[in-house]
Design a protein around this motif. Structure first.
Motif, mmCIF file in Angstrom:
data_model
loop_
_atom_site.group_PDB
_atom_site.id
_atom_site.type_symbol
_atom_site.label_atom_id
_atom_site.label_comp_id
_atom_site.label_asym_id
_atom_site.label_seq_id
_atom_site.Cartn_x
_atom_site.Cartn_y
_atom_site.Cartn_z
ATOM 1 N N MET A 209 0.838 -1.190 0.000
ATOM 2 C CA MET A 209 0.000 0.000 0.000
ATOM 3 C C MET A 209 0.877 1.246 0.000
ATOM 4 N N ASP A 210 0.603 2.193 -0.879
ATOM 5 C CA ASP A 210 1.440 3.385 -0.993
ATOM 6 C C ASP A 210 1.170 4.351 0.154
ATOM 7 N N THR A 213 -2.117 6.438 0.238
ATOM 8 C CA THR A 213 -3.294 5.678 0.637
ATOM 9 C C THR A 213 -3.283 5.413 2.137
ATOM 10 N N ARG A 216 -4.498 8.383 3.930
ATOM 11 C CA ARG A 216 -5.941 8.567 3.872
ATOM 12 C C ARG A 216 -6.653 7.595 4.822
ATOM 13 N N TYR A 242 -14.647 9.141 0.799
ATOM 14 C CA TYR A 242 -13.620 8.133 0.507
ATOM 15 C C TYR A 242 -14.077 7.111 -0.537
ATOM 16 N N CYS A 245 -11.346 5.334 -2.388
ATOM 17 C CA CYS A 245 -10.261 4.731 -1.607
ATOM 18 C C CYS A 245 -10.717 3.357 -1.119
#
Length: 271
Positions: A209-210, A213, A216, A242, A245
């Motif tokens: 996961m970056d 992200t 967030r 969201y 996301c």
């Protein structure tokens, strides 16, 4: 009639009961017992003194270590003796003394375990549990009946999970914890009784996961659990924000779903 592949290696001191199905390149060590309704798929290995019983299917490439008992009857006062099942996926490892029970008639009749899971010594999976993939149960972890564990969950040694609890994907439970309520995906839980203590950021990062992200998801977590108001109301209020996301939506869907248990939270009561 027993069906044993020609390539299987069965020690002469092992007991494989009539009716068992043994796949290609299966290895069964001395003093193992394989019940008459067991299916061992290809490349399964049973080390000495392992027991597989019941109406149990073990997937390809699994390893079962000494004194593990896989497929035993459910430890439930409500078990009526009707035959129920255990299904294990591929490449799972059950270390010394692990116990896994079949389901109960009242609980759906099946215990299901996915792929690539690691069960360390003396851990226990009770009746009617449903486990996903890439899960780690550390030493002496205890799952009560009807527990759902989603993919990539790690549970620390000596922890116990209450019956009917849901553990969301990639959650982390610290050692010697008591999980009495549902744990959101990516959540971290510690203590007795267990308290939600932020997010499993390390696990999220390791899963690819970056950073944007993750940031967030952390912001959404604060909005859900640190804002005024009820947890479920807070979660519903941020859904539109969201919508793009996926990890946050996963958490929101988990919170909104029906459950027999309350939600674990950072020191607050029911959600």
């Amino acid at each position: 009639m027993t069906m044993i592949a020609a390539s299987a290696k069965i020690h002469p001191l092992a007991v494989v009961e009539d009716g068992a199905v043994v796949g290609e390149n299966v290895v069964i060590g001395p003093f193992c017992c394989v019940g008459p309704k067991v299916v061992l798929h290809d490349e399964v290995e049973l080390l000495p003194h392992a027991i597989v019983t019941g109406l149990t299917v073990i997937g390809r490439g699994c390893s079962i270590f000494p004194n593990a008992v896989i497929g035993g009857d459910p430890q439930s006062l409500h078990h009526d003796g009707v035959e129920t099942t255990l299904t294990v996926g591929e490449k799972c490892t059950f270390r010394e003394g692990v116990t896994v029970n079949t389901g109960t008639t009242g609980g759906g009749g099946k215990t299901v375990i996915g792929n690539n899971n690691l069960f360390l010594a003396n851990s226990h999976v009770a009746h009617d549990c449903i486990l996903g993939d890439n899960i780690v149960l550390s030493n002496s972890v205890m799952l009560a009946g009807h527990v759902i564990v989603e993919d990539r969950v790690i549970i620390g040694g000596g922890s116990a999970v209450h019956q009917f609890t849901r553990i969301g994907r990639q959650a982390f439970i610290g050692g010697l914890s008591g999980a009495a309520n549902d744990i959101i995906p990516y959540g971290m839980l510690h203590g007795i009784p267990g308290v939600l203590n932020g997010l499993n950021v390390v696990g999220m990062s390791r899963a690819g996961m970056d950073k944007a992200t993750i940031h967030r998801v952390r912001r959404a977590y604060k909005q859900i659990f640190e804002s005024e108001g009820a947890i479920r109301s807070n979660a519903a209020a941020i859904r539109d924000e969201y919508a793009d996301c996926a990890p946050v939506i996963e958490i929101l869907d988990f919170i909104a779903a029906d459950s027999d248990r309350a939600l674990s939270s950072p020191g607050r009561g029911k959600g």
